[in-house]
Scaffold this motif. Structure first.
Motif, PDB file in Angstrom:
ATOM      1  N   LEU A  21      21.922  29.616  66.609  1.00  0.00           N
ATOM      2  CA  LEU A  21      21.895  30.518  68.218  1.00  0.00           C
ATOM      3  C   LEU A  21      23.467  31.682  67.395  1.00  0.00           C
ATOM      4  O   LEU A  21      24.315  31.146  67.297  1.00  0.00           O
ATOM      5  CB  LEU A  21      22.629  30.137  69.494  1.00  0.00           C
ATOM      6  N   TYR A  22      22.121  33.163  67.031  1.00  0.00           N
ATOM      7  CA  TYR A  22      23.257  33.646  66.371  1.00  0.00           C
ATOM      8  C   TYR A  22      24.124  34.709  67.775  1.00  0.00           C
ATOM      9  O   TYR A  22      22.808  35.382  68.300  1.00  0.00           O
ATOM     10  CB  TYR A  22      22.393  34.599  65.204  1.00  0.00           C
ATOM     11  N   VAL A  23      25.337  34.694  68.265  1.00  0.00           N
ATOM     12  CA  VAL A  23      25.725  35.891  68.912  1.00  0.00           C
ATOM     13  C   VAL A  23      26.868  36.942  68.068  1.00  0.00           C
ATOM     14  O   VAL A  23      27.883  36.859  67.436  1.00  0.00           O
ATOM     15  CB  VAL A  23      26.731  34.507  69.790  1.00  0.00           C
ATOM     16  N   SER A  24      25.984  38.041  68.738  1.00  0.00           N
ATOM     17  CA  SER A  24      26.746  39.215  68.426  1.00  0.00           C
ATOM     18  C   SER A  24      27.700  39.288  69.639  1.00  0.00           C
ATOM     19  O   SER A  24      27.087  40.234  70.916  1.00  0.00           O
ATOM     20  CB  SER A  24      26.151  39.876  67.865  1.00  0.00           C
ATOM     21  N   ALA A  25      28.561  39.736  69.391  1.00  0.00           N
ATOM     22  CA  ALA A  25      29.797  39.881  70.695  1.00  0.00           C
ATOM     23  C   ALA A  25      29.992  41.943  71.094  1.00  0.00           C
ATOM     24  O   ALA A  25      29.956  42.286  72.064  1.00  0.00           O
ATOM     25  CB  ALA A  25      30.918  39.404  70.696  1.00  0.00           C
ATOM     26  N   GLN A  26      29.728  41.761  69.708  1.00  0.00           N
ATOM     27  CA  GLN A  26      29.899  43.635  69.967  1.00  0.00           C
ATOM     28  C   GLN A  26      28.700  44.333  70.011  1.00  0.00           C
ATOM     29  O   GLN A  26      28.756  45.484  70.764  1.00  0.00           O
ATOM     30  CB  GLN A  26      29.881  44.215  67.671  1.00  0.00           C
ATOM     31  N   PHE A  27      27.831  43.566  70.198  1.00  0.00           N
ATOM     32  CA  PHE A  27      26.157  44.224  70.825  1.00  0.00           C
ATOM     33  C   PHE A  27      26.272  43.052  71.769  1.00  0.00           C
ATOM     34  O   PHE A  27      24.845  43.819  72.212  1.00  0.00           O
ATOM     35  CB  PHE A  27      25.053  44.317  69.415  1.00  0.00           C
ATOM     36  N   SER A  28      26.861  42.240  71.673  1.00  0.00           N
ATOM     37  CA  SER A  28      25.826  41.739  73.676  1.00  0.00           C
ATOM     38  C   SER A  28      24.715  41.170  73.351  1.00  0.00           C
ATOM     39  O   SER A  28      23.830  41.607  74.632  1.00  0.00           O
ATOM     40  CB  SER A  28      26.217  43.011  74.973  1.00  0.00           C
ATOM     41  N   THR A  29      24.984  40.966  72.690  1.00  0.00           N
ATOM     42  CA  THR A  29      23.467  39.977  72.034  1.00  0.00           C
ATOM     43  C   THR A  29      23.353  38.684  71.341  1.00  0.00           C
ATOM     44  O   THR A  29      24.211  38.662  71.139  1.00  0.00           O
ATOM     45  CB  THR A  29      22.619  40.893  71.356  1.00  0.00           C
ATOM     46  N   ALA A  30      22.152  37.576  71.917  1.00  0.00           N
ATOM     47  CA  ALA A  30      22.037  36.858  71.263  1.00  0.00           C
ATOM     48  C   ALA A  30      20.394  36.774  70.222  1.00  0.00           C
ATOM     49  O   ALA A  30      19.954  37.691  71.523  1.00  0.00           O
ATOM     50  CB  ALA A  30      22.330  35.583  72.136  1.00  0.00           C
ATOM     51  N   ALA A  31      20.816  36.304  68.896  1.00  0.00           N
ATOM     52  CA  ALA A  31      19.065  36.018  68.682  1.00  0.00           C
ATOM     53  C   ALA A  31      19.196  34.589  68.443  1.00  0.00           C
ATOM     54  O   ALA A  31      19.740  33.377  67.361  1.00  0.00           O
ATOM     55  CB  ALA A  31      18.787  36.550  68.295  1.00  0.00           C
ATOM     56  N   HIS A  32      17.817  34.206  68.378  1.00  0.00           N
ATOM     57  CA  HIS A  32      16.938  32.616  67.565  1.00  0.00           C
ATOM     58  C   HIS A  32      15.825  32.791  67.376  1.00  0.00           C
ATOM     59  O   HIS A  32      14.930  33.994  68.374  1.00  0.00           O
ATOM     60  CB  HIS A  32      17.353  31.842  68.891  1.00  0.00           C
ATOM     61  N   LEU A  33      15.844  31.788  66.441  1.00  0.00           N
ATOM     62  CA  LEU A  33      14.069  31.541  66.474  1.00  0.00           C
ATOM     63  C   LEU A  33      13.809  30.562  67.878  1.00  0.00           C
ATOM     64  O   LEU A  33      14.412  29.993  68.125  1.00  0.00           O
ATOM     65  CB  LEU A  33      13.759  30.606  65.137  1.00  0.00           C
ATOM     66  N   CYS A  34      12.477  30.549  68.138  1.00  0.00           N
ATOM     67  CA  CYS A  34      11.716  30.424  69.305  1.00  0.00           C
ATOM     68  C   CYS A  34      11.808  28.565  69.088  1.00  0.00           C
ATOM     69  O   CYS A  34      11.371  27.886  68.195  1.00  0.00           O
ATOM     70  CB  CYS A  34      10.232  30.307  69.662  1.00  0.00           C
ATOM     71  N   ALA A  35      12.298  27.997  70.270  1.00  0.00           N
ATOM     72  CA  ALA A  35      12.691  26.563  69.890  1.00  0.00           C
ATOM     73  C   ALA A  35      11.574  25.030  69.673  1.00  0.00           C
ATOM     74  O   ALA A  35      10.871  24.522  69.391  1.00  0.00           O
ATOM     75  CB  ALA A  35      13.207  26.053  71.460  1.00  0.00           C
ATOM     76  N   CYS A  36      10.359  26.292  70.546  1.00  0.00           N
ATOM     77  CA  CYS A  36       9.017  25.401  70.345  1.00  0.00           C
ATOM     78  C   CYS A  36       8.556  25.343  68.936  1.00  0.00           C
ATOM     79  O   CYS A  36       7.032  24.320  68.155  1.00  0.00           O
ATOM     80  CB  CYS A  36       7.930  26.169  71.185  1.00  0.00           C
ATOM     81  N   GLY A  37       9.632  26.300  67.682  1.00  0.00           N
ATOM     82  CA  GLY A  37       8.513  25.877  66.156  1.00  0.00           C
ATOM     83  C   GLY A  37       7.251  27.112  66.049  1.00  0.00           C
ATOM     84  O   GLY A  37       6.884  26.792  64.514  1.00  0.00           O
ATOM     85  N   CYS A  38       7.512  27.762  66.858  1.00  0.00           N
ATOM     86  CA  CYS A  38       6.546  28.731  66.345  1.00  0.00           C
ATOM     87  C   CYS A  38       7.452  30.183  64.954  1.00  0.00           C
ATOM     88  O   CYS A  38       6.447  31.009  64.319  1.00  0.00           O
ATOM     89  CB  CYS A  38       5.152  29.508  67.689  1.00  0.00           C
ATOM     90  N   GLY A  39       8.473  30.074  65.113  1.00  0.00           N
ATOM     91  CA  GLY A  39       9.040  31.051  64.124  1.00  0.00           C
ATOM     92  C   GLY A  39       9.450  32.371  64.440  1.00  0.00           C
ATOM     93  O   GLY A  39       9.763  33.642  64.227  1.00  0.00           O
TER      94      GLY A  39
END
Length: 95
Positions: A21-39
């Motif tokens: 889980l990538y968290v960018s406090a500077q841009f107030s955004t988080a990103a991750h690959l879908c947990a279902c595995g679809c990518g």
């Protein structure tokens, strides 16, 4: 996916890694690959009006993250990322 590792970044890497889980406090955004595995990439804007990130040794995002625009229509009850009880940064995380 059973474990999500938080990674604090200024900007997201070109390719996201599964289980992070990538968290960018500077841009107030988080990103991750879908947990279902679809990518597919899931981008989450963080704000009190949408999703809130809490950090107390773990990272929790509430409310649930669901993206009904994706074909798999994933959802999680809440996203909690842990790494030996401590969040990590790119400089300290282990691969």
């Amino acid at each position: 996916m059973t474990r999500i590792v938080p990674v604090f970044v200024t900007s997201f890497p070109a390719e996201l890694e599964p289980g992070h889980l990538y968290v960018s406090a500077q841009f107030s955004t988080a990103a991750h690959l879908c947990a279902c595995g679809c990518g597919r990439e899931v981008i989450t804007p963080l704000s009190p009006a949408q999703w809130v990130l809490m950090f107390d040794g773990t990272v929790t995002i509430r409310p649930s993250i669901g993206n009904w625009a994706l074909p798999c229509q994933p959802t999680t009850s809440s996203t909690t990322a842990r790494s030996n009880g401590r969040a990590t940064s790119p400089a300290t995380r282990s691969s």
